[in-house]
Design a protein around this motif. Structure first.
Motif, PDB file in Angstrom:
ATOM      1  N   LEU A  30     -41.661  -8.981 126.036  1.00 40.71           N
ATOM      2  CA  LEU A  30     -40.585  -8.363 125.263  1.00 40.71           C
ATOM      3  C   LEU A  30     -39.494  -9.412 125.094  1.00 40.71           C
ATOM      4  CD1 LEU A  30     -41.832  -5.946 127.299  1.00 40.71           C
ATOM      5  CD2 LEU A  30     -40.392  -4.624 125.740  1.00 40.71           C
ATOM      6  N   ALA A  31     -39.303  -9.848 123.851  1.00 41.63           N
ATOM      7  CA  ALA A  31     -38.428 -10.981 123.550  1.00 41.63           C
ATOM      8  C   ALA A  31     -37.080 -10.493 123.055  1.00 41.63           C
ATOM      9  CB  ALA A  31     -39.083 -11.887 122.515  1.00 41.63           C
ATOM     10  N   LEU A  32     -36.039 -10.687 123.876  1.00 36.24           N
ATOM     11  CA  LEU A  32     -34.675 -10.337 123.497  1.00 36.24           C
ATOM     12  C   LEU A  32     -33.894 -11.564 123.056  1.00 36.24           C
ATOM     13  CD1 LEU A  32     -33.926  -7.947 126.494  1.00 36.24           C
ATOM     14  CD2 LEU A  32     -34.867  -7.368 124.257  1.00 36.24           C
ATOM     15  N   SER A  33     -34.535 -12.726 123.075  1.00 33.91           N
ATOM     16  CA  SER A  33     -33.915 -13.985 122.645  1.00 33.91           C
ATOM     17  C   SER A  33     -34.603 -14.476 121.383  1.00 33.91           C
ATOM     18  CB  SER A  33     -34.043 -15.047 123.738  1.00 33.91           C
ATOM     19  OG  SER A  33     -33.329 -14.679 124.890  1.00 33.91           O
ATOM     20  N   PRO A  34     -33.860 -15.027 120.423  1.00 34.74           N
ATOM     21  CA  PRO A  34     -34.478 -15.544 119.191  1.00 34.74           C
ATOM     22  C   PRO A  34     -35.342 -16.759 119.487  1.00 34.74           C
ATOM     23  CG  PRO A  34     -32.164 -16.151 119.287  1.00 34.74           C
ATOM     24  CD  PRO A  34     -32.394 -15.202 120.426  1.00 34.74           C
ATOM     25  N   CYS A  35     -36.359 -16.970 118.661  1.00 36.84           N
ATOM     26  CA  CYS A  35     -37.346 -18.006 118.971  1.00 36.84           C
ATOM     27  C   CYS A  35     -37.101 -19.325 118.255  1.00 36.84           C
ATOM     28  CB  CYS A  35     -38.754 -17.508 118.683  1.00 36.84           C
ATOM     29  SG  CYS A  35     -39.050 -16.954 117.002  1.00 36.84           S
ATOM     30  N   GLN A  36     -35.931 -19.514 117.610  1.00 32.99           N
ATOM     31  CA  GLN A  36     -35.665 -20.812 116.986  1.00 32.99           C
ATOM     32  C   GLN A  36     -35.035 -21.792 117.970  1.00 32.99           C
ATOM     33  OE1 GLN A  36     -33.859 -18.122 116.345  1.00 32.99           O
ATOM     34  NE2 GLN A  36     -31.722 -18.600 115.875  1.00 32.99           N
ATOM     35  N   HIS A  37     -34.560 -21.303 119.121  1.00 30.54           N
ATOM     36  CA  HIS A  37     -34.025 -22.171 120.159  1.00 30.54           C
ATOM     37  C   HIS A  37     -35.101 -22.436 121.200  1.00 30.54           C
ATOM     38  CE1 HIS A  37     -30.170 -21.644 118.303  1.00 30.54           C
ATOM     39  NE2 HIS A  37     -30.194 -20.339 118.493  1.00 30.54           N
ATOM     40  N   ILE A  38     -34.946 -23.499 121.970  1.00 29.24           N
ATOM     41  CA  ILE A  38     -36.035 -23.938 122.836  1.00 29.24           C
ATOM     42  C   ILE A  38     -36.435 -22.889 123.867  1.00 29.24           C
ATOM     43  CG2 ILE A  38     -34.491 -25.161 124.429  1.00 29.24           C
ATOM     44  CD1 ILE A  38     -36.772 -27.286 124.681  1.00 29.24           C
ATOM     45  N   TYR A  39     -35.450 -22.191 124.437  1.00 35.12           N
ATOM     46  CA  TYR A  39     -35.765 -21.173 125.443  1.00 35.12           C
ATOM     47  C   TYR A  39     -36.606 -20.052 124.841  1.00 35.12           C
ATOM     48  CZ  TYR A  39     -34.760 -17.163 128.532  1.00 35.12           C
ATOM     49  OH  TYR A  39     -34.851 -16.048 129.335  1.00 35.12           O
ATOM     50  N   GLY A  47     -36.778  -8.446 119.139  1.00 37.98           N
ATOM     51  CA  GLY A  47     -35.548  -7.972 118.530  1.00 37.98           C
ATOM     52  C   GLY A  47     -35.080  -6.606 118.983  1.00 37.98           C
ATOM     53  N   THR A  48     -34.585  -5.824 118.017  1.00 34.75           N
ATOM     54  CA  THR A  48     -33.997  -4.526 118.339  1.00 34.75           C
ATOM     55  C   THR A  48     -35.032  -3.569 118.914  1.00 34.75           C
ATOM     56  OG1 THR A  48     -34.335  -3.835 116.033  1.00 34.75           O
ATOM     57  CG2 THR A  48     -32.183  -4.737 116.601  1.00 34.75           C
ATOM     58  N   ARG A  49     -36.276  -3.697 118.473  1.00 36.00           N
ATOM     59  CA  ARG A  49     -37.316  -2.832 119.033  1.00 36.00           C
ATOM     60  C   ARG A  49     -37.525  -3.139 120.509  1.00 36.00           C
ATOM     61  NH1 ARG A  49     -43.636  -3.269 118.034  1.00 36.00           N
ATOM     62  NH2 ARG A  49     -44.352  -1.290 118.918  1.00 36.00           N
ATOM     63  N   ALA A  50     -37.557  -4.423 120.844  1.00 36.45           N
ATOM     64  CA  ALA A  50     -37.719  -4.820 122.243  1.00 36.45           C
ATOM     65  C   ALA A  50     -36.531  -4.333 123.068  1.00 36.45           C
ATOM     66  CB  ALA A  50     -37.865  -6.334 122.342  1.00 36.45           C
ATOM     67  N   PHE A  51     -35.316  -4.498 122.537  1.00 36.75           N
ATOM     68  CA  PHE A  51     -34.129  -4.062 123.268  1.00 36.75           C
ATOM     69  C   PHE A  51     -34.165  -2.561 123.516  1.00 36.75           C
ATOM     70  CE2 PHE A  51     -29.606  -2.742 123.344  1.00 36.75           C
ATOM     71  CZ  PHE A  51     -29.227  -3.406 124.495  1.00 36.75           C
ATOM     72  N   SER A  52     -34.574  -1.811 122.498  1.00 38.26           N
ATOM     73  CA  SER A  52     -34.662  -0.362 122.649  1.00 38.26           C
ATOM     74  C   SER A  52     -35.677   0.011 123.725  1.00 38.26           C
ATOM     75  CB  SER A  52     -35.041   0.283 121.312  1.00 38.26           C
ATOM     76  OG  SER A  52     -35.228   1.670 121.449  1.00 38.26           O
ATOM     77  N   TRP A  53     -36.810  -0.674 123.742  1.00 38.75           N
ATOM     78  CA  TRP A  53     -37.843  -0.386 124.737  1.00 38.75           C
ATOM     79  C   TRP A  53     -37.354  -0.707 126.144  1.00 38.75           C
ATOM     80  CZ3 TRP A  53     -43.689  -1.029 123.516  1.00 38.75           C
ATOM     81  CH2 TRP A  53     -44.005  -0.346 122.327  1.00 38.75           C
ATOM     82  N   VAL A  54     -36.653  -1.820 126.280  1.00 37.55           N
ATOM     83  CA  VAL A  54     -36.151  -2.186 127.611  1.00 37.55           C
ATOM     84  C   VAL A  54     -35.071  -1.204 128.052  1.00 37.55           C
ATOM     85  CG1 VAL A  54     -34.981  -3.959 128.963  1.00 37.55           C
ATOM     86  CG2 VAL A  54     -36.723  -4.623 127.310  1.00 37.55           C
ATOM     87  N   GLN A  55     -34.155  -0.859 127.155  1.00 32.17           N
ATOM     88  CA  GLN A  55     -33.082   0.066 127.502  1.00 32.17           C
ATOM     89  C   GLN A  55     -33.625   1.429 127.923  1.00 32.17           C
ATOM     90  OE1 GLN A  55     -30.322  -1.037 128.407  1.00 32.17           O
ATOM     91  NE2 GLN A  55     -28.793  -0.722 126.802  1.00 32.17           N
ATOM     92  N   LEU A  68     -43.265  -9.059 130.771  1.00 31.81           N
ATOM     93  CA  LEU A  68     -42.323 -10.148 130.965  1.00 31.81           C
ATOM     94  C   LEU A  68     -41.209  -9.954 129.949  1.00 31.81           C
ATOM     95  CD1 LEU A  68     -41.603 -12.923 132.282  1.00 31.81           C
ATOM     96  CD2 LEU A  68     -42.893 -13.985 130.414  1.00 31.81           C
ATOM     97  N   VAL A  69     -39.957  -9.841 130.418  1.00 33.33           N
ATOM     98  CA  VAL A  69     -38.807  -9.595 129.547  1.00 33.33           C
ATOM     99  C   VAL A  69     -37.989 -10.879 129.448  1.00 33.33           C
ATOM    100  CG1 VAL A  69     -36.768  -8.175 129.111  1.00 33.33           C
ATOM    101  CG2 VAL A  69     -38.778  -7.183 130.269  1.00 33.33           C
ATOM    102  N   ILE A  70     -37.813 -11.383 128.210  1.00 33.31           N
ATOM    103  CA  ILE A  70     -37.093 -12.627 127.955  1.00 33.31           C
ATOM    104  C   ILE A  70     -35.678 -12.287 127.510  1.00 33.31           C
ATOM    105  CG2 ILE A  70     -37.187 -14.853 126.776  1.00 33.31           C
ATOM    106  CD1 ILE A  70     -39.747 -14.119 128.319  1.00 33.31           C
ATOM    107  N   GLY A  71     -34.682 -12.562 128.363  1.00 34.38           N
ATOM    108  CA  GLY A  71     -33.308 -12.234 128.027  1.00 34.38           C
ATOM    109  C   GLY A  71     -32.361 -13.380 128.309  1.00 34.38           C
ATOM    110  N   PHE A  72     -31.064 -13.101 128.196  1.00 32.72           N
ATOM    111  CA  PHE A  72     -30.024 -14.073 128.506  1.00 32.72           C
ATOM    112  C   PHE A  72     -28.855 -13.293 129.091  1.00 32.72           C
ATOM    113  CE2 PHE A  72     -29.944 -12.902 124.058  1.00 32.72           C
ATOM    114  CZ  PHE A  72     -28.624 -12.579 123.794  1.00 32.72           C
ATOM    115  N   PRO A  73     -27.886 -13.955 129.737  1.00 33.95           N
ATOM    116  CA  PRO A  73     -26.879 -13.222 130.513  1.00 33.95           C
ATOM    117  C   PRO A  73     -26.188 -12.085 129.782  1.00 33.95           C
ATOM    118  CG  PRO A  73     -26.750 -15.548 131.038  1.00 33.95           C
ATOM    119  CD  PRO A  73     -27.750 -15.425 129.916  1.00 33.95           C
TER     120      PRO A  73
END
Length: 420
Positions: A154-163, A182-190, A199-204
């Motif tokens: 579940l990707a909460l970070s955009p994929c144009q940056h290296i992380y 994106g928003t679908r992933a965020f909704s699922w995690v919330q 595996l959930v990919i997030g940032f602070p």
């Protein structure tokens, strides 16, 4: 893994992220209306008639040139000689096909971009095989933590940056697992619509929002965070909600990953690619290239394999995972005729996660509310979202402490008397 390559589906997702990011910069006043999740391979880049049923970016000729340049630079297409064809193709799917063909011809390295100390984009080329090796290393780390193979990302970070690229583009293709973005992933995690092996990919910033929910996490979920320090209290809150593991990954666009840790009071473990340099805390030795790599942070070493970051060398701060430079922003604001002097800094944790500005008016008779509106309008038109101060405080002198050094200020008062 020699010969591993990204799928066209993943290439399309990366291109969508690149195009969306560039369009938001080109169209700052309507950036909130750009939704790459609504795009697919049939989405037209060219303008289409209003009655067309095909989705379109409605990019004019100058915008299309900027978008093509962004994709060309990221995938280093010029080495293949195919870059001119981007301007001839009409859909995002055709762009993905062209990038795939370029990569078949050997142009496989990736160039990420970050803001340097002047705020100008800095090219950070990365060897493809080094990226694959890093993704494979972390696959082993995550699998060990999960005690089972990764099932879904579940990707909460955009994929144009290296992380985001490493963990929501390269890693899922390496594992052949689905990605929710994106928003679908965020909704699922919330809503905690998660399962063991996720595996959930997030940032602070995003983890802080997730921590506010009272929903418990199911067992067997691993989260990762990067792009800046994550508040230990947030990590503790997430653990109390049942998140099995939350790993911090430290690195940059210039270096890729450098280290990782799970406990915030413990040092980062250095990745196998890197080696400490005797007597130096501002460089690492790249064991692949045998070159010394300058660091953005100074390191305090616990031993040759474990370190603590000890402060930025380039004075950058992180806002929602994006590097911003308060001194450069203050210099820009200082050029405005309404502003005599200004200081910009990050809000305190109690105030928020954005920037704030303290302003001395050039004309003391000017209405503060009027100037606040003028400054907000100027920032909206001239600064990127993460760079825009969200609160303006006015006074007759910049905040100083008893030693005469620049100090913080409260948003709750007029701050004519500086706070310590």
């Amino acid at each position: 893994m020699q010969g591993f390559e990204l799928s066209e589906t993943t290439l399309l997702e990366v291109i969508k992220a690149l195009v969306a990011d560039e369009l938001k910069a080109l169209r700052p006043e309507t950036a909130q209306d750009i939704f790459p999740e609504d795009w697919d391979k049939h989405t037209s880049i060219h303008p289409l008639p209003a009655d067309s049923k095909q989705a379109s970016l409605q990019a004019d000729s100058l915008e299309k040139l900027a978008l093509a340049t962004r994709v060309t630079d990221f995938f280093q297409i010029r080495e293949s000689g195919l870059e001119d064809y981007l301007l001839r193709h009409k859909t995002l799917g055709q762009w993905a096909e062209l990038v795939a063909e370029a990569r078949k011809r050997g142009t496989r390295n990736i160039t990420f971009y970050t803001s340097g100390s002047t705020g100008q984009p800095k090219a950070c080329p990365q060897e493809w095989q080094s990226l694959v090796t890093e993704a494979e290393y972390f696959r082993q780390v995550f699998t060990q933590k999960l005690q089972q193979p990764i099932q879904r990302i579940l990707a909460l970070s955009p994929c144009q940056h290296i992380y985001g690229f490493l963990f929501s583009a390269l890693l899922p293709d390496l594992l052949d697992v689905p990605v929710i973005r994106g928003t679908r992933a965020f909704s699922w995690v919330q809503s905690r619509n998660l399962q063991a092996g996720d595996l959930v990919i997030g940032f602070p910033f995003i983890w802080k929002q997730i921590s506010r929910s009272q929903q418990p996490f199911p067992a067997g979920v691993v989260g990762i965070t990067s792009t800046g320090p994550c508040d230990p209290q947030i990590i503790q809150q997430l653990q109390q909600q049942g998140l099995s593991h939350l790993l911090e990954i430290y690195g940059s666009s210039e270096t890729g990953g450098l280290g990782w840790r799970e406990q915030t009071d413990q040092p980062f473990e250095l990745l196998p690619r890197w080696q400490a340099v005797e007597g130096r805390d501002d460089v690492l030795l790249d064991l692949v290239s045998r070159q010394q790599q300058p660091l953005n942070d100074q390191f305090h070493w616990q031993d040759n394999h474990h370190f603590y970051p000890a402060g930025r060398l380039d004075q950058a701060l992180q806002v929602a995972g994006i590097n911003v430079f308060p001194a450069r922003i203050a210099e820009q604001l200082r050029q405005l005729p309404q502003v005599q002097e200004v200081a910009v800094r990050l809000m305190s944790p109690a105030e928020g996660e954005r920037l704030k500005a303290f302003v001395i008016l050039a004309d003391p008779q000017q209405s503060e509310s009027e100037l606040r509106q003028q400054l907000q309008t100027w920032c909206q038109q001239n600064l990127k979202t993460a760079e825009r101060p969200q609160a303006f405080t006015f006074g007759n002198q910049l905040p100083r402490n008893s030693l005469g050094k620049a100090s913080d200020w409260s948003l709750q008062t007029s701050n004519l008397t500086p706070t310590e």
